[in-house]
Design a protein around this motif. Structure first.
Motif, PDB file in Angstrom:
ATOM      1  N   TYR A 292       0.927  -1.202   0.010  1.00 56.16           N
ATOM      2  CA  TYR A 292      -0.088   0.175  -0.117  1.00 56.16           C
ATOM      3  C   TYR A 292       0.818   1.254  -0.001  1.00 56.16           C
ATOM      4  N   LEU A 293       0.568   2.262  -0.869  1.00 57.07           N
ATOM      5  CA  LEU A 293       1.534   3.201  -1.216  1.00 57.07           C
ATOM      6  C   LEU A 293       0.929   4.601  -1.490  1.00 57.07           C
ATOM      7  N   GLU A 294       1.275   5.825  -0.605  1.00 57.24           N
ATOM      8  CA  GLU A 294       0.794   6.875  -0.909  1.00 57.24           C
ATOM      9  C   GLU A 294       1.848   7.817  -1.348  1.00 57.24           C
ATOM     10  N   ASP A 295       1.792   8.607  -2.515  1.00 57.29           N
ATOM     11  CA  ASP A 295       3.167   9.148  -2.734  1.00 57.29           C
ATOM     12  C   ASP A 295       2.934  10.464  -3.624  1.00 57.29           C
ATOM     13  N   GLN A 296       3.570  11.209  -3.589  1.00 54.02           N
ATOM     14  CA  GLN A 296       3.366  12.620  -4.181  1.00 54.02           C
ATOM     15  C   GLN A 296       3.869  12.377  -5.640  1.00 54.02           C
ATOM     16  N   HIS A 314       5.912 -12.585  -7.585  1.00 53.69           N
ATOM     17  CA  HIS A 314       4.902 -13.015  -6.697  1.00 53.69           C
ATOM     18  C   HIS A 314       3.409 -12.652  -7.392  1.00 53.69           C
ATOM     19  N   PRO A 315       2.912 -13.881  -8.101  1.00 50.90           N
ATOM     20  CA  PRO A 315       1.687 -13.572  -8.807  1.00 50.90           C
ATOM     21  C   PRO A 315       0.451 -13.196  -7.634  1.00 50.90           C
ATOM     22  N   GLU A 316       0.580 -13.397  -6.555  1.00 50.83           N
ATOM     23  CA  GLU A 316      -0.564 -12.969  -5.762  1.00 50.83           C
ATOM     24  C   GLU A 316      -0.336 -11.888  -4.839  1.00 50.83           C
ATOM     25  N   LEU A 317       0.617 -10.941  -5.398  1.00 54.44           N
ATOM     26  CA  LEU A 317       0.875  -9.743  -4.829  1.00 54.44           C
ATOM     27  C   LEU A 317       0.122  -8.730  -5.463  1.00 54.44           C
ATOM     28  N   HIS A 318      -0.578  -7.755  -4.972  1.00 54.04           N
ATOM     29  CA  HIS A 318      -1.138  -6.344  -5.221  1.00 54.04           C
ATOM     30  C   HIS A 318      -0.504  -5.091  -4.712  1.00 54.04           C
ATOM     31  N   LEU A 319      -0.440  -4.054  -5.628  1.00 53.32           N
ATOM     32  CA  LEU A 319      -0.092  -2.950  -5.279  1.00 53.32           C
ATOM     33  C   LEU A 319      -0.980  -1.860  -5.436  1.00 53.32           C
ATOM     34  N   ILE A 320      -1.325  -1.167  -4.346  1.00 51.92           N
ATOM     35  CA  ILE A 320      -2.265   0.105  -4.174  1.00 51.92           C
ATOM     36  C   ILE A 320      -1.596   1.208  -4.068  1.00 51.92           C
ATOM     37  N   ALA A 321      -1.733   2.055  -5.076  1.00 46.56           N
ATOM     38  CA  ALA A 321      -1.277   3.482  -4.738  1.00 46.56           C
ATOM     39  C   ALA A 321      -2.079   4.718  -4.951  1.00 46.56           C
ATOM     40  N   ALA A 352       4.229  -5.441 -15.450  1.00 45.51           N
ATOM     41  CA  ALA A 352       4.715  -6.230 -14.352  1.00 45.51           C
ATOM     42  C   ALA A 352       3.693  -6.910 -13.769  1.00 45.51           C
ATOM     43  N   GLY A 353       2.546  -6.084 -13.190  1.00 54.89           N
ATOM     44  CA  GLY A 353       1.509  -6.550 -12.460  1.00 54.89           C
ATOM     45  C   GLY A 353       0.205  -6.737 -12.822  1.00 54.89           C
ATOM     46  N   GLY A 354      -0.162  -6.182 -14.211  1.00 57.97           N
ATOM     47  CA  GLY A 354      -1.441  -6.250 -15.036  1.00 57.97           C
ATOM     48  C   GLY A 354      -2.501  -5.435 -14.095  1.00 57.97           C
ATOM     49  N   HIS A 358      -3.248  -1.109  -8.803  1.00 54.54           N
ATOM     50  CA  HIS A 358      -4.436  -0.330  -8.462  1.00 54.54           C
ATOM     51  C   HIS A 358      -4.117   1.148  -8.135  1.00 54.54           C
ATOM     52  N   VAL A 359      -4.259   2.112  -8.971  1.00 55.40           N
ATOM     53  CA  VAL A 359      -3.779   3.494  -8.804  1.00 55.40           C
ATOM     54  C   VAL A 359      -5.053   4.413  -8.804  1.00 55.40           C
ATOM     55  N   PHE A 360      -5.151   5.062  -7.835  1.00 52.96           N
ATOM     56  CA  PHE A 360      -6.132   6.058  -7.521  1.00 52.96           C
ATOM     57  C   PHE A 360      -5.812   7.389  -7.077  1.00 52.96           C
ATOM     58  N   SER A 361      -6.641   8.472  -7.534  1.00 53.31           N
ATOM     59  CA  SER A 361      -6.202   9.815  -7.052  1.00 53.31           C
ATOM     60  C   SER A 361      -7.542  10.142  -6.322  1.00 53.31           C
ATOM     61  N   PRO A 362      -7.506  10.896  -5.073  1.00 54.28           N
ATOM     62  CA  PRO A 362      -8.708  11.489  -4.276  1.00 54.28           C
ATOM     63  C   PRO A 362      -9.395  12.655  -4.542  1.00 54.28           C
ATOM     64  N   GLU A 363     -10.504  13.137  -4.403  1.00 50.11           N
ATOM     65  CA  GLU A 363     -11.171  14.178  -4.272  1.00 50.11           C
ATOM     66  C   GLU A 363     -11.999  14.578  -3.001  1.00 50.11           C
ATOM     67  N   ASN A 364     -12.312  15.693  -3.067  1.00 50.08           N
ATOM     68  CA  ASN A 364     -13.293  16.122  -1.707  1.00 50.08           C
ATOM     69  C   ASN A 364     -14.466  15.989  -2.063  1.00 50.08           C
TER      70      ASN A 364
END
Length: 503
Positions: A292-296, A314-321, A352-354, A358-364
């Motif tokens: 899980y990653l939060e980054d500028q 690692h085929p079970e690994l997920h990356l959320i940014a 690499a991960g297909g 999972h990449v997201f940007s937030p809004e208010n």
């Protein structure tokens, strides 16, 4: 074993520093968003007395930034402390010119005000050309009252724009970035409150820089300006460092830092220090289920490759940014190189991960994008880091950085931090059952569908939208690549490490 996750002293690769591999017996409390941090810092400084010691470093300081809604400014808080006998010592980056959208004038005013009140604040330009001191730390020591000792480390500067709430309506004292974030840019950030022996390690990091005998700048114009303006160029000696505070909890904390290789550079890191990069590399190699990653930024294939390698292996690994939707710079010279860097990094991660990326940007709630300034990484709910460092070659090699990696023998700290951040982004009091990446995907899909429908009906809960990086036109890539590599994301490694492709 902690050495499975943390760097050993040998792996840090810097025998010249006085900090140890890690400390045990600490308490760590995340302060999410600026309102929480400024209020805690204000309370802690107000109880300091004559003879106490307050140390801080900063990238930017604004003397008028309020610490509470109707309260005093950070400049007044620090100056009042100095006037009542607290020894206030600061290191603030000298900064590039304001004409380049930096903060030289603000940082000069900040330093002058503290000096006028009896404290000391040095404008430190001991960096590579085009570089900065990006560390954001505060240390509070109380002789005879070690139970009050604490340090703060994270991504929040003592400046305008940072004191936002978790509802993200923006700091009333706004900072100027691209108009895409509105007149009061919503700002998401994280700072840690540290208690226990680790406070001595953060203090040692400050002391290493303060006690560096080299000139504060190699630029003769800076020296001349300092003489004309009667700037403090010869700092006083610090009092002897107190023993580390006693244990305050059960957490183990490792400080990770970046100092570039600089000719005739830092006596505490003559070959540089790249423990941020090495610490991430070691922890990410152990990832099996979720990063899980939060980054500028989330730039640079050279940096993102460690995440890409983990996704491939690692085929079970997920990356959320969670990243900002837009660059902070309004002009093409500033924004296009940033987009170029992120586009390349995300393309590598996607390859690499297909669909495990999972990449997201937030809004208010008003639909204004939230600028993500946080620098947080949680690996398998076990290793968690929060600091000043971004996922970029600049942060991992070129500018000074400081981050805290935390391990919890009870196994709850990293999970609790990650879940707390997830609840904020999802606007939920409790997280539902199931893989968190599926919860994020569903929430973002629902919010995007609501926007696509013309905002018909109630707005679904959650602040996340799928991040869709704009394509940089081919005619722009040619110059954007050059500007990106030389200005936005330079490499501060010595030639040996560059040749080896290592940190």
């Amino acid at each position: 074993m902690k050495s499975d996750w943390f760097l050993t002293e040998e792996e840090r690769g810097n025998p010249h520093t006085r900090i140890t591999a890690w400390t045990d017996g600490n308490a760590v409390r995340p302060l999410i968003d600026g309102k929480a941090y400024f209020a805690e810092l204000y309370t802690a400084i107000e109880r300091m007395e004559r003879g106490d010691l307050l140390l801080f470093t900063d990238w930017r300081g604004d003397v008028s930034q309020r610490v509470t809604r109707n309260g005093p400014s950070i400049g007044d808080v620090l100056c009042d402390a100095a006037r009542r006998g607290v020894r206030v010592k600061g290191l603030i980056w000298r900064s590039h010119w304001n004409a380049l959208q930096f903060s030289a004038a603000e940082n000069r005013r900040f330093a002058r005000k503290i000096e006028a009140a009896g404290g000391e604040c040095l404008r430190d330009m001991r960096v590579l050309v085009g570089g900065s001191h990006h560390q954001k730390l505060v240390v509070l020591r109380h002789p005879g009252r070690p139970e009050l000792d604490r340090a703060y480390v994270g991504g929040i500067d003592l400046c305008h724009g940072r004191r936002d709430t978790q509802s993200h309506e923006g700091d009333p004292q706004a900072v100027e970035i691209t108009p895409k974030y509105g007149k009061r840019p919503p700002w998401h950030d994280v700072q840690l409150e540290l208690r226990g022996p680790v406070v001595g390690q953060v203090e040692a990091t400050f002391r290493e820089r303060w006690e560096d005998p080299s000139a504060l700048s190699r630029n003769p114009l800076h020296w001349f300006q300092g003489k004309v303006e009667d700037e403090n160029l010869d700092p006083d000696r610090l009092p002897p460092q107190l023993p580390d505070p006693p244990p305050a909890g059960s957490l183990s904390v490792q400080l990770l830092r970046t100092y570039p290789y600089r000719r005739g550079g830092y006596p505490f890191a003559p070959e540089g220090e790249f423990s941020v990069a090495r610490g991430y590399g070691k922890a990410v190699r152990r990832a099996r289920r979720l990063i899980y990653l939060e980054d500028q930024y989330l730039w640079s294939p050279k940096v993102a490759s460690c995440f890409a390698d983990a996704l491939r292996e690692h085929p079970e690994l997920h990356l959320i940014a969670v990243v900002p939707r837009h660059p902070d710079r309004p002009d093409k010279l500033g924004s296009m190189p940033q987009l170029y860097g992120r586009e390349r990094a995300l393309a590598m991660l996607r390859e690499a991960g297909g669909d495990r990326l999972h990449v997201f940007s937030p809004e208010n709630a008003a639909g204004t994008p939230i600028y993500v300034h946080a620098k947080v990484c949680v690996v398998d709910d076990t290793w968690a880091t929060t600091g000043s460092d971004n996922v970029s070659l600049r942060s991992w090699t070129h500018d000074s950085e400081l981050t805290c990696a935390v391990l919890d023998p009870a196994g709850s700290y990293a999970r609790d931090l990650r879940e707390r951040l997830c609840r904020e982004h999802l606007e939920l009091d409790e997280l539902p059952e199931g893989p968190i990446e599926e919860v994020f995907d569903a929430s973002a899909k629902a919010l995007q569908a609501w926007h696509d429908s013309g905002r018909i009906g109630p707005r679904p809960p959650g602040r996340l939208l799928p991040y869709r990086p704009p394509t940089v036109p081919r005619r722009t890539v040619t110059w954007a690549r050059v500007v990106y590599n030389t200005i936005h994301d330079p490499d501060g490694r010595p030639r040996r490490l560059r040749r080896e492709g290592a940190f």
